[in-house]
Design an enzyme around this catalytic site. Structure first.
Site, PDB file in Angstrom:
ATOM      1  N   ARG A  28       0.651  -1.649  -0.479  1.00  0.00           N
ATOM      2  CA  ARG A  28       0.100  -0.325  -0.388  1.00  0.00           C
ATOM      3  C   ARG A  28       1.219   0.995  -0.080  1.00  0.00           C
ATOM      4  O   ARG A  28       1.174   1.474   0.749  1.00  0.00           O
ATOM      5  CB  ARG A  28      -1.352   0.025   1.106  1.00  0.00           C
ATOM      6  CG  ARG A  28      -1.769   1.315   1.601  1.00  0.00           C
ATOM      7  CD  ARG A  28      -3.004   1.054   0.603  1.00  0.00           C
ATOM      8  NE  ARG A  28      -4.294   2.109   0.780  1.00  0.00           N
ATOM      9  CZ  ARG A  28      -4.235   3.082  -0.029  1.00  0.00           C
ATOM     10  NH1 ARG A  28      -3.992   3.021  -1.205  1.00  0.00           N
ATOM     11  NH2 ARG A  28      -5.554   3.977  -0.314  1.00  0.00           N
ATOM     12  N   GLY A  29       1.110   1.758  -1.602  1.00  0.00           N
ATOM     13  CA  GLY A  29       2.506   3.257  -1.372  1.00  0.00           C
ATOM     14  C   GLY A  29       1.720   3.884  -0.398  1.00  0.00           C
ATOM     15  O   GLY A  29       2.914   4.313   0.585  1.00  0.00           O
ATOM     16  N   GLU A  30       0.813   4.119   0.055  1.00  0.00           N
ATOM     17  CA  GLU A  30       0.286   5.790   1.023  1.00  0.00           C
ATOM     18  C   GLU A  30       0.955   5.030   2.588  1.00  0.00           C
ATOM     19  O   GLU A  30       1.942   5.948   3.266  1.00  0.00           O
ATOM     20  CB  GLU A  30      -1.281   6.009   1.590  1.00  0.00           C
ATOM     21  CG  GLU A  30      -1.989   6.631   0.150  1.00  0.00           C
ATOM     22  CD  GLU A  30      -3.156   6.925   0.684  1.00  0.00           C
ATOM     23  OE1 GLU A  30      -3.749   6.810  -0.249  1.00  0.00           O
ATOM     24  OE2 GLU A  30      -3.284   6.651   1.858  1.00  0.00           O
ATOM     25  N   ASP A  31       1.373   4.364   2.728  1.00  0.00           N
ATOM     26  CA  ASP A  31       1.479   4.044   4.083  1.00  0.00           C
ATOM     27  C   ASP A  31       3.226   3.371   4.250  1.00  0.00           C
ATOM     28  O   ASP A  31       3.695   3.836   5.030  1.00  0.00           O
ATOM     29  CB  ASP A  31       1.352   1.995   4.474  1.00  0.00           C
ATOM     30  CG  ASP A  31      -0.940   2.245   5.219  1.00  0.00           C
ATOM     31  OD1 ASP A  31      -1.062   1.004   4.939  1.00  0.00           O
ATOM     32  OD2 ASP A  31      -1.346   3.065   4.950  1.00  0.00           O
ATOM     33  N   ARG A  33       5.583   3.322   0.724  1.00  0.00           N
ATOM     34  CA  ARG A  33       6.518   3.409   0.143  1.00  0.00           C
ATOM     35  C   ARG A  33       7.484   4.180   0.274  1.00  0.00           C
ATOM     36  O   ARG A  33       8.848   4.148   0.451  1.00  0.00           O
ATOM     37  CB  ARG A  33       5.249   4.053  -1.183  1.00  0.00           C
ATOM     38  CG  ARG A  33       6.095   4.019  -1.937  1.00  0.00           C
ATOM     39  CD  ARG A  33       4.799   5.782  -3.382  1.00  0.00           C
ATOM     40  NE  ARG A  33       4.522   4.904  -3.978  1.00  0.00           N
ATOM     41  CZ  ARG A  33       4.249   3.983  -4.679  1.00  0.00           C
ATOM     42  NH1 ARG A  33       5.293   3.276  -5.393  1.00  0.00           N
ATOM     43  NH2 ARG A  33       3.160   3.873  -4.667  1.00  0.00           N
ATOM     44  N   GLY A  61       2.119   5.844 -19.836  1.00  0.00           N
ATOM     45  CA  GLY A  61       1.646   5.169 -21.615  1.00  0.00           C
ATOM     46  C   GLY A  61       1.224   3.680 -20.912  1.00  0.00           C
ATOM     47  O   GLY A  61      -0.284   3.793 -21.803  1.00  0.00           O
ATOM     48  N   GLU A  95      -4.839  -6.708  -7.242  1.00  0.00           N
ATOM     49  CA  GLU A  95      -3.229  -7.225  -7.245  1.00  0.00           C
ATOM     50  C   GLU A  95      -3.117  -8.921  -6.876  1.00  0.00           C
ATOM     51  O   GLU A  95      -2.205  -9.460  -6.953  1.00  0.00           O
ATOM     52  CB  GLU A  95      -2.243  -6.156  -6.819  1.00  0.00           C
ATOM     53  CG  GLU A  95      -0.675  -6.355  -7.304  1.00  0.00           C
ATOM     54  CD  GLU A  95      -0.070  -5.322  -6.756  1.00  0.00           C
ATOM     55  OE1 GLU A  95       0.749  -5.450  -5.768  1.00  0.00           O
ATOM     56  OE2 GLU A  95       0.208  -4.509  -7.507  1.00  0.00           O
TER      57      GLU A  95
END
Length: 980
Positions: A28-31, A33, A61, A95
Site C-alpha cells: 500500500r503506497g501511502e503506508d 512506499r 502511457g 493485485e
C-alpha cells in the site's frame, strides 16, 4: 485487456527460469512506499536482485493493470507487505488475488510481511481489514464474488510463512529478508529442454499430484512411460518450478546407469552429499546407508528426484518409505516400469503420453526450420514426417534435425526410407539418422555411444584425438546438431535409446562372436575374449571397468591378434599378469594397476600417443631408452615402485609428464630437462626425490610443480630463456638453494615457495622477472638474505608486481631493508606475523604499493615512513607501536583496519574521519565514513563532523559513548549497533 489465462500462455513458464524479475513487491503506497517498502526495494537492488516496484518500472502511457499482471507473471517470487490500510485499496486486493493465482498456483513463492499489523487481522479480516471489506460488500458497483475472492486471497496469503514486524530496527528485518531471497534465487536451475513444446500442461498435472501446498504429509509420485517420452525433461521442469519451497534439493540423474557403474552404495553417498551435506561419507553397506538416510533426513523438508529407476532395490535403498523424510517432502521417481511403482506402494502415478499432433508438429517445426512457423509448401510433408514419430518427442527432434536445411526432394527421399523401416521400435528410426553421417562421424558416434556417455567432453576429445588420429570437434558438433548427443555442463549426454542404437550397430557386426567386433565395452564380453584368446584384427577400442575388485586370470596372449587395436583402457581390474604382447597400432594405453614393471619386451611404442599407468607396478624395467616417437602424454602417478626416470630423449614430442606421488622416485634423468615440447611437469609429493636434471632448457614449459618434494635440496640451473612458463610451485619442498639463473624464467607469472623452511636466501634475479604477478613466500622461516650475482652488486631494479606475501616469515630488520627496494612495482605486500621491529623509510621507494598488511607484528615498534600511493594499511594487533608512529599513521594513512568488540579503540574514530578525505566548509568537516565489522561493510554515509570532535580521541568509557552519539548522530540513527 488480456486475461490472466492469456497472460499465462504468453509468458515464459516458471520451469524454464526465464524470469524478468526476481521479486515482485506488493504494498500500500501511502503506508510504506517512502519507508519500509522503499528501503526494502533499495536493499534488494543493492544486492543485484532485480525487483519490480510499480513506481519504478511502469512506463508512461502503459495501462497499469495489464503491466502489473505481466510483471507478476514474469516474477520468480512475490513479497506482500500487509500494512494497516492495505485492504482499503481495491487495487492492492486485486493485485494480491492475481499473485496468489499466478505465482503460488505455479509453485513459486509468496512471502507475507505483516508490517505493524497483526497477522490474525489479515487472516480473519478484523479491524481495518474488516471495515474495508464490509464497505466493499455494501457497494453495488463491486461484485460480491470479487469480494469473496479478496477474502480468500487474504486468508490464504496470511497463512503462509513470513515475517511480523511490530517494533525494533527495520534494517535488521530487511537484512533477513534480503538474505532469504538471495538463498532462493542463487539456487541453480536444471536445464530442461531447448524447445519446451507441450510441457507446461504436463507440469501443471504433475503439480496437482504433488500437492506442494500441503506441508503435513510426505508424497511420492511416479512418472512412467517408454523411453524417449521426456520423463526426465518433465522431472527437471517440475524441479525448477517448486524447488524454492524446500530446505534441501537433490536430482539424482541416471540411477539405473550409476547403480551399475558405481554400485548403489555410492549412489546413496551422492544422495546424502546433496541433501545432508555429507561430503566425505564412506558407507560400508546398503543397510548402513538406509539407516543414515533415514536419521539425517527424517526432519528435513526435501525435494528428491530419482531419475531412471529400473530395479526395486534402487527404490528400497534410496527412498524406501514415506517416514524417511520430513513433513512436506516430495519424492519424484521416473521409470519405464509401472509395476515397480506398484510394488513399492506408490499410488500417485502419472503416465506420460506422447505429444499431440499439434504439439508434435510445432516441436518438429522448431527442429526442422528453427522457427514455430512452417513454410506453407512444406506443411503436408511436415505432417507426414510427424506421423512417423507417433508422438515420441525424441524421434520428432531427431527427424526434424536430420531434415533441417535439406530440399523437399531430399525430405521425400528420407521419408520414403523411413516408410521402409518398421515403426514399432525407435531403434530403426534412429538408425536412419546414423546412416546420414559420414564415415568419420559414424566412427566418432559409435565410440561415444559405446564408451563415453557421461564423460567430460575435454577428456573425450583428448582420447579420440589421440586414438583416432584426427580432431573430432567437427564430428561432435554434427552429432549435436543432429540431436544424437548433447553437451550438458561440459559433459556428454546421450539418450538411452540412442546409446542402445549405437551399441546395437556394433553388436550386429558379429552377434555371436564379441572378439570380431570393432568395439568392446561389456565386461563379460571382454573377459571372455581375454580368457579364451578370441581377439581379432577387427577390434579397435577396448574399455574395461569392473565393479568388483577381483583378479582376472589370463595367459597374457589375448592382445596378440588385435593388430588394429588403437585404444585400450582398463580401470579397476586386477590381472594375474601383464600382457605378453601389445599391438604396434596402439595409440592410447590407460591401464590402472598395470601388473608388470615394464611393457612387453618386443613391443614397439612408436605410435603410442598417451600412456597412463598410474598406481601400477611400472618401473620402466631394464629399458633404458624407449622409442616413444609419437608420445605426447605420460602419466605414472602413484607408481610406488618407480625409483628413477630413464633417458627420455626418445620421446621428443612429450607435452605432459606426470610423476606425482611416486614416493620412491629418487632421480629424474637429465634428458627430461631438454624435452623441447614439454608443457606440464608434475612431481608433486615425490617425497624421496633428490636428483633433478642438472640443467633445464624447456622452451614450451607452462607449469612445473615440485610441491612436497621434501628431500629435494637444489633447483636445476636454467640454461636458456623460458618464455612460456607461467607457474612454478616449490611449496613445502626441501629446497635450500635457488640459482641466479632462475631469472631466465622470463614468462613466469606465479612463483610459490611457501613453507620452504630450508631456503635461506633469495636470488636477486627473482625480482627482475618481467611478468611475475604473484610471489608466495609465506612461512619461509629461514629466509635471511638476498643473493646477488657478480654483475648485480648494485641495487636491483624490480619488475615484480601485484602480490607479494612474506607472512609468517622470521624476517630480520636487515633483510627487510635489503628486500623493500626490490618492490617498487608491488601493489600488495603482506608482512603479517613477521618479527620485524622497524618498518624502514626505504619503503617509500615502493611507489606502486597500494595495500600493506602488518597484522600481528607484535614486535613492530616503529613505522618511519609510508609509500606515497598507499590506499589501505592494516596493522591489527601491532601492540608495540610507539605513540609517535601512531600519530604518523593518523596523519598519513588513507585507510586502516582495527579489531574491536564492545569498545572503539582510540584511533578508530580518527581513521574514520580521514577515510575519504575532507574539505572544509563553514567550520564543518565533510567525510566519507565506512563502518566495517568482521569484514562486512555495514554502513556507507556522509557525516558532518565539527573539528572539536577530535577530542573524542581522548575520551573514555561513558563519555566516549555520549560523544559518539553526538558526533555520529546521523549514523547512529540509521543503524549503528547500540553496543557502541
Amino acid at each position: 485487456m488480456a486475461t490472466m489465462k492469456e497472460l499465462k500462455t504468453q509468458s515464459s513458464s516458471s520451469f524454464t527460469y526465464e524470469w524478468v524479475y526476481d521479486v515482485f513487491l506488493s504494498f500500500r503506497g501511502e503506508d510504506t512506499r517512502k519507508g519500509f517498502t522503499g528501503n526494502l526495494y533499495n536493499a534488494l537492488c543493492k544486492k543485484g536482485i532485480n525487483t519490480f516496484i510499480d513506481d519504478q518500472e511502469l512506463r508512461k502511457g502503459e495501462e497499469i493493470k495489464l503491466s502489473l499482471m505481466t510483471a507478476i507473471q514474469q516474477s520468480r517470487m512475490a513479497i506482500v507487505i500487509f500494512s494497516e490500510n492495505y485492504a482499503s485499496s481495491t487495487y492492492c486486493l486485486e493485485e494480491l488475488t492475481n499473485i496468489m493465482e499466478c505465482i503460488k498456483s505455479n509453485g513459486r513463492l509468496v512471502w507475507p510481511v505483516f508490517y505493524q499489523v497483526d497477522p490474525s487481522n489479515v487472516r480473519h479480516q478484523k479491524r481495518s481489514y474488516a471495515k474495508a471489506l464490509a464497505n466493499y460488500e455494501r457497494q453495488k458497483t463491486i461484485d460480491k464474488e470479487k469480494v469473496k475472492q479478496w477474502r480468500s486471497a487474504l486468508e490464504e496469503a496470511a497463512n503462509l510463512s513470513g515475517w511480523h514486524f511490530k517494533h525494533g530496527y527495520e534494517y535488521e528485518l530487511i537484512g533477513e529478508i534480503v538474505k532469504e531471497v538471495s538463498k532462493k534465487i542463487n539456487r541453480r536451475p536444471l536445464h530442461v529442454a531447448k524447445y519446451t513444446v507441450g510441457l507446461e500442461h504436463r507440469v501443471q498435472k504433475l503439480n496437482l499430484l504433488l500437492e506442494v501446498e500441503s506441508n503435513k504429509v510426505v508424497q511420492m509420485v511416479g512418472i512412467f512411460g517408454m523411453g524417449g517420452l521426456g520423463k526426465t525433461t518433465l522431472a527437471c521442469a517440475v524441479y525448477n518450478c517448486i524447488a524454492d519451497r524446500f530446505d534441501s534439493l537433490c536430482f539424482l540423474a541416471n540411477v539405473r546407469e550409476n547403480s551399475k557403474k558405481y554400485g548403489l552404495v555410492q549412489v546413496q553417498e551422492m544422495l546424502l552429499s546433496e541433501l545432508a551435506g555429507e561430503k566425505d561419507l564412506n558407507l560400508c553397506s546398503l543397510n548402513k546407508g538406509i539407516s543414515i538416510i533415514k536419521s539425517r533426513l527424517c526432519g528435513k523438508k526435501i525435494l528428491l528426484i530419482l531419475d531412471d529407476v529400473d530395479r526395486l532395490e534402487q527404490l528400497e535403498a534410496l527412498a524406501g518409505g514415506l517416514d524417511w523424510f520430513g513433513s512436506g517432502s516430495r519424492v519424484i521417481i521416473t521409470t519405464r516400469n509401472k509395476h515397480l511403482l506398484h510394488v513399492q506402494g506408490i499410488e500417485r502415478v502419472y503416465e506420460l503420453e506422447g505429444l499431440k499432433d499439434g504439439e508434435a508438429l510445432e516441436l518438429f517445426a522448431w527442429n526442422a526450420f528453427k522457427t514455430k512457423e512452417i513454410d506453407p509448401s512444406y506443411v503436408d510433408i511436415s505432417k507426414r514426417a510427424v506421423r512417423y514419430s507417433n508422438g515420441l518427442p525424441l524421434s520428432v527432434e531427431i527427424i526434424g534435425s536430420d531434415l533441417y536445411g535439406k530440399t523437399k526432394s531430399e525430405w521425400k527421399s528420407a521419408l520414403d526410407t523411413y516408410e521402409n523401416i518398421p515403426h514399432q521400435t525407435i531403434q530403426e528410426i534412429l538408425t536412419v539418422s546414423y546412416d546420414g553421417l559420414t564415415e568419420r562421424e559414424k566412427e566418432i558416434f559409435l565410440d561415444i555411444t559405446c564408451f563415453f556417455k557421461g564423460y567430460k567432453l575435454s577428456d573425450v576429445v583428448d582420447i579420440l584425438t589421440s586414438g583416432r588420429g584426427f580432431d573430432p570437434d567437427y564430428a561432435i558438433q554434427v552429432l549435436i546438431d543432429k540431436s544424437l548427443i548433447k553437451i550438458d555442463h561440459c559433459h556428454v549426454k546421450i539418450h538411452d535409446m540412442i546409446e542402445d542404437m549405437g551399441r546395437e550397430i556394433v553388436r550386429l557386426e558379429s552377434a555371436s562372436k564379441p572378439g570380431e567386433r570393432s568395439r568392446l565395452w561389456l565386461s563379460t564380453d571382454i573377459l571372455q575374449v581375454f580368457k579364451e584368446n578370441k581377439g581379432s584384427d577387427k577390434t579397435e577400442v577396448i574399455m574395461l571397468r569392473l565393479l568388483k575388485d577381483k583378479e582376472v586370470q589370463w595367459d597374457g596372449n589375448a592382445l596378440k591378434k588385435m593388430e588394429n587395436l588403437k585404444i585400450l583402457v582398463i580401470e579397476k581390474a586386477h590381472f594375474s599378469r601383464g600382457p605378453n604382447h601389445l599391438p604396434k597400432s596402439l595409440k592410447v594405453l590407460k591401464w590402472g594397476d598395470y601388473p608388470e614393471s615394464s611393457l612387453p619386451a618386443r613391443y614397439d611404442p612408436k605410435k603410442l600417443v598417451i600412456i597412463d599407468l598410474s598406481m601400477a607396478l611400472f618401473t620402466f624395467g631394464k629399458q633404458k631408452l624407449m622409442n616413444f616417437k609419437s608420445l605426447t602424454e605420460m602419466k605414472l602417478s602413484s607408481c610406488q615402485s618407480l625409483k628413477q626416470v630413464p633417458n627420455m630423449s626418445g620421446a621428443p614430442n612429450l607435452k605432459k609428464l606426470h610423476l606425482d606421488s611416486c614416493k620412491r622416485l629418487l632421480k629424474v634423468h637429465d634428458s627430461v630437462g631438454f624435452l623441447r615440447k614439454l608443457e606440464d611437469l608434475n612431481l608433486n609429493r615425490c617425497t624421496s626425490l633428490k636428483i633433478l636434471p642438472h640443467g633445464i632448457n624447456l622452451p614450451s614449459l607452462k607449469t612445473m610443480s615440485l610441491r612436497n618434494c621434501t628431500t629435494l635440496k637444489k633447483f636445476p640451473e636454467v640454461l636458456g630463456k623460458m618464455e612460456n612458463i607461467t607457474y612454478l610451485v616449490l611449496s613445502d619442498s626441501g629446497i635450500c638453494e635457488l640459482p641466479l639463473s632462475i631469472g631466465l624464467l622470463v614468462g613466469l607469472a606465479n612463483l610459490a615457495i611457501d613453507r620452504c623452511n630450508k631456503l635461506l636466501e633469495l636470488p636477486s634475479s627473482i625480482f627482475m622477472l618481467p611478468k611475475l604477478e604473484t610471489l608466495e613466500a609465506y612461512s619461509c622461516k629461514g629466509l635471511a638474505r638476498i643473493k646477488k650475482g657478480k654483475s648485480q652488486l648494485q641495487e636491483t631494479s624490480s619488475d615484480v608486481r601485484s602480490v607479494v606475501d612474506f607472512s609468517f616469515c622470521h624476517l630480520s630488520d636487515e633483510f627487510l631493508v635489503a628486500l623493500l627496494p626490490c618492490f617498487h612495482c608491488v601493489t600488495n605486500l603482506s608482512l603479517d606475523y613477521s618479527s620485524i621491529t622497524i618498518l624502514p623509510s626505504c619503503i617509500n621507494a615502493c611507489h606502486s604499493l597500494e595495500e600493506l598488511t602488518l597484522n600481528n607484528c607484535t614486535e613492530l615498534r616503529e613505522i618511519r615512513e609510508l609509500p606515497p600511493n598507499m590506499k589501505h594499511l592494516s596493522a591489527i594487533n601491532c601492540t608495540s607501536l610507539t605513540s609517535q608512529s601512531k600519530k604518523m599513521l593518523l596523519n598519513k594513512a588513507p585507510s586502516m583496519s582495527f579489531t574491536f568488540r564492545n569498545k572503539l579503540p582510540l584511533m578508530a574514530l580518527s581513521v574514520a574521519v580521514v577515510a575519504g578525505g575532507c574539505y572544509c566548509s563553514k567550520c564543518c568537516l565533510k567525510c566519507d565514513f565506512d563502518l566495517i565489522i568482521n569484514g562486512s561493510k555495514r554502513l556507507t554515509n556522509f557525516l558532518h563532523i565539527i573539528p572539536n570532535s577530535y577530542r573524542i580521541l581522548h575520551l573514555k568509557g561513558e563519555d566516549k559513548k555520549k560523544a559518539i552519539g553526538g558526533v555520529f548522530e546521523e549514523g547512529v540513527k540509521k543503524g549503528l549497533d547500540e553496543k557502541f
